[in-house]
Scaffold this active site. Structure first.
Site, short mmCIF file in Angstrom:
data_model
loop_
_atom_site.label_atom_id
_atom_site.label_comp_id
_atom_site.label_asym_id
_atom_site.label_seq_id
_atom_site.Cartn_x
_atom_site.Cartn_y
_atom_site.Cartn_z
N HIS A 260 0.83 -1.22 -0.12
CA HIS A 260 0.14 -0.08 -0.09
C HIS A 260 0.94 1.34 -0.15
CE1 HIS A 260 1.14 -0.73 4.20
NE2 HIS A 260 0.73 0.29 4.58
N CYS A 261 2.14 1.25 0.02
CA CYS A 261 2.89 2.36 0.28
C CYS A 261 4.06 2.49 -1.01
CB CYS A 261 3.62 2.41 1.65
SG CYS A 261 2.63 2.70 3.05
N ILE A 262 4.88 1.62 -1.04
CA ILE A 262 6.10 1.88 -1.67
C ILE A 262 5.75 1.96 -3.33
CG2 ILE A 262 8.28 0.74 -2.52
CD1 ILE A 262 8.66 -0.61 0.16
N ASP A 265 3.18 5.60 -3.08
CA ASP A 265 3.76 6.93 -2.51
C ASP A 265 4.58 7.86 -3.35
OD1 ASP A 265 2.36 5.93 -0.44
OD2 ASP A 265 3.95 6.16 1.14
#
Length: 421
Positions: A260-262, A265
């Protein structure tokens, strides 16, 4: 230490650990999630997260300080509202703030003067001021006077032994009063709170952390074809370079970057940069590399399978989550790899200790137990996640062919039929 009534919006991988931390420290927690399934599971003491056992859920509810529901009216009882909802990408790789906007609109009717609203979801610099603040002020109350607004990026790393309270908490507020209020709240549960100068600084801090990882993992992925052509194990090179006690941080290649991030973002940061007519070529190139990795993995698989064609092959995928030891499949490269294999006619089954049901393209992917006979029955075993609790020795002993994208089998055996990505 003052005790607060905390309402946490979004009871997922970020919200639930935070709810437990506040409740364990004596605060009253009102969890809100519009997913009725999650609420039902919580009320029945059942966990849906890999970092929580059923016993963990029962202990949390037994405190009588944790209350879960799907209605936003719980916000009216809170001193502090912490928003932990998904912030994914849309089909154009641009920020999708629909979950965030929906959550804020949901809490607006229940806001009252003196409440602190904190956003923890990853997002681009300016979100709090450009998106949240106008919505909050639609109540007629002013942020910084009647309501308090802060941003504190989540830094949770699921599947690792890091204790949430030991991870330094970054914090920035709209005004000094907003910052002070938020620091007091988070300081009651975190060992260290690091205050930065503004909301935008805090928002960008999270994006920088993950952009650095995104670029470096993509660099490793881009080196894979060269290392293979030179008959070099890139994993061995990385491990050797990692013995240097300064100046080098190891990053490892794989079938793609998930979670959900790398993979998300940096594209939030890229979108914001383009809005201001700036280019971020490192992020753009890294995104291109990452997008190519699932197809590269399938090409590599087709190469080692010959003379068996992909369309005639049976493939057992081990690990479908985006990283080891979690049950999260968001943005998982494994899903993309399986989809490409299916499009090429391969018969794909999977094993994952954290996932028992998987649907891709509207069709269910068969789940297969790891037994000697099952492993032997496939043309190739494809390892896409290096979960700790997989019997790799059994796989190494009985698979006819293995493509190991995580270099995990090398710990158990060195054989000609075990091939690295």
């Amino acid at each position: 230490m003052p005790l607060y009534r905390i309402s946490i919006i979004g009871l997922g991988y970020v919200g639930m650990p935070l709810a437990r931390l506040f409740a364990d420290n004596g605060h009253e927690v009102y969890g809100v999630d519009v997913d009725e399934r999650k609420i039902s599971l919580l009320q029945n003491g059942v966990s849906y997260l890999s970092d929580f056992t059923n016993s963990d859920i029962s202990r949390l509810t037994d405190t009588n300080r944790f209350h879960a529901g799907s209605s936003y009216d719980a916000v009216s009882q809170a001193d502090v509202i912490v928003i932990c909802v998904p912030t994914p990408l849309d089909e154009h790789d641009s920020p999708d703030l629909s979950y965030l906007q929906s959550a804020v609109r949901g809490i607006v009717p229940y806001l009252r003067r003196g409440q602190l609203i904190v956003l923890e979801s990853s997002t681009y610099p300016g979100t709090c001021e450009e998106v949240l603040k106008p919505l909050l002020e639609s109540t007629g109350m002013k942020v910084g006077r009647d309501l308090f607004l802060a941003y504190s990026p989540e830094r949770i790393n699921p599947g690792t032994p890091w204790r949430l309270e030991e991870i330094p908490k970054i914090l920035g507020g709209f005004t000094r009063e907003c910052t002070d209020y938020a620091k007091q709240v988070y300081g009651s549960v975190f060992h260290e709170v690091i205050v930065v100068s503004s909301l935008r600084t805090a928002e960008m801090t999270k994006l920088l952390e993950n952009s650095q990882r995104f670029v470096n993992i993509s660099l490793m992925n881009s080196l894979l074809p060269l290392a293979r052509e030179l008959d070099i194990s890139l994993w061995e090179v990385i491990d050797a370079a990692g013995t240097k006690p300064f100046g080098f941080t190891p990053y490892y290649p794989g079938a793609g970057i998930g979670g959900h991030c790398i993979p998300v973002d940096p594209l939030y940061l890229l979108w914001k940069a383009k809005e201001h007519h700036h280019n971020l070529p490192f992020i753009e190139l890294s995104h291109q590399v990452n997008q190519q990795m699932p197809a590269y993995t399938v090409e590599r698989l087709a190469e080692i399978l010959r003379p068996v064609e992909l369309g005639d092959s049976s493939i057992l995928v081990i690990g479908v989550t985006y990283k080891k030891d979690v049950n999260d499949i968001r943005e998982s490269a494994a899903l993309k790899v399986i989809s490409i294999l299916q499009q090429n006619g391969s018969k794909v089954s999977f094993f994952d200790p954290y996932v028992q049901e998987l649907t891709i393209g509207g069709a269910s992917v068969p789940y297969i137990a790891l037994t000697e006979s099952n492993v032997k029955s496939f043309d190739c075993v494809l390892i896409l996640a290096d979960h700790s609790n997989v019997p790799y020795d059994l796989v190494a002993a009985h698979a006819s062919l293995i493509l190991d994208t995580k270099n995990v089998i090398a710990k158990y055996a060195v054989r000609e039929n075990i091939i690295s990505l």
